[in-house]
Design an enzyme around this catalytic site. Structure first.
Site, mmCIF file in Angstrom:
data_model
loop_
_atom_site.group_PDB
_atom_site.id
_atom_site.type_symbol
_atom_site.label_atom_id
_atom_site.label_comp_id
_atom_site.label_asym_id
_atom_site.label_seq_id
_atom_site.Cartn_x
_atom_site.Cartn_y
_atom_site.Cartn_z
ATOM 1 C CG HIS A 115 -11.213 -13.563 16.662
ATOM 2 N ND1 HIS A 115 -12.114 -12.622 16.232
ATOM 3 C CD2 HIS A 115 -11.278 -13.519 18.011
ATOM 4 C CE1 HIS A 115 -12.691 -12.047 17.274
ATOM 5 N NE2 HIS A 115 -12.195 -12.573 18.362
ATOM 6 C CB SER A 162 -14.120 -13.711 20.749
ATOM 7 O OG SER A 162 -12.962 -12.980 21.043
#
EC number: 3.4.21.92
Length: 193
Positions: A124, A99
């Site tokens: 993501h 992330s």
């Protein structure tokens, strides 16, 4: 429960000197992110980078990352600092860079972005955790902010990796895990150590 931090004993011209391991690593221009990207961890990392730049702006900083990710805002603050300082920041993924931490990994100086062989990288889209509550107008404000953040991250990943924006947009729709080799092929890192 407090974290146990090992002490290092060194011999100097004045005798023995002891310090915690992280202070010793900082002397070697090593900064570490272990755990979540938070306001607290970002403040410590930014302060260390600014200190190392003021000590010697011509030497690289080695930024070791082992993090599942965390706050996008705090991750962007670290990335902006990496871009602001004159020192090259070499990034090294150890374990995981997920992330927001994958953004930091990719934001290292070109040619100086590394991962250990068994590192995992995750990209993501941003999300809101903790359950969103409030009036419809407030939820719309948060939704609009999240959409703008998503667009900014997509553009940033595209710039850092060289991947087309359309590919980044598609890949970031869901969790997209990569091995170190896949991260290298994707352009998130330059070399596997």
């Amino acid at each position: 429960m407090s974290q146990l931090v090992p002490m290092v004993i060194e011999q100097t011209s004045r005798g023995e000197r002891s310090c915690d391991i992280f202070s010793r690593l900082l002397n070697d221009r090593v900064v570490m992110l272990n755990g979540m990207v938070t306001n607290e961890s970002a403040s410590l990392i930014i302060a260390q980078m600014l200190f190392l730049e003021s000590a010697d702006c011509d030497k690289d900083i080695h930024f070791y990352i082992n993090s599942p990710g965390g706050s996008v805002t705090d991750g962007l603050a670290i990335m902006d600092t990496m871009n602001y300082i004159k020192c090259d920041v070499s990034t090294i993924s150890i374990g995981q860079s997920g992330s927001a931490a994958s953004l930091l990994l990719a934001a290292g100086a070109k040619g100086k972005r590394f991962a250990l062989a068994n590192s995992e990288v995750l990209i993501h889209q941003p999300s809101i955790s903790g359950g969103l509550q409030g009036q419809t107008t407030d939820i719309k404000i948060h939704s609009d902010w999240l959409t703008k953040t998503k667009e900014k991250l997509n553009e940033t990943y595209s710039r850092l990796t060289g991947q087309p924006l359309e590919k980044i947009q598609k890949d970031m729709e869901r969790d997209y895990y990569m091995t170190a080799g896949q991260a290298q092929d994707y352009g998130l890192i330059d070399k596997i150590l």
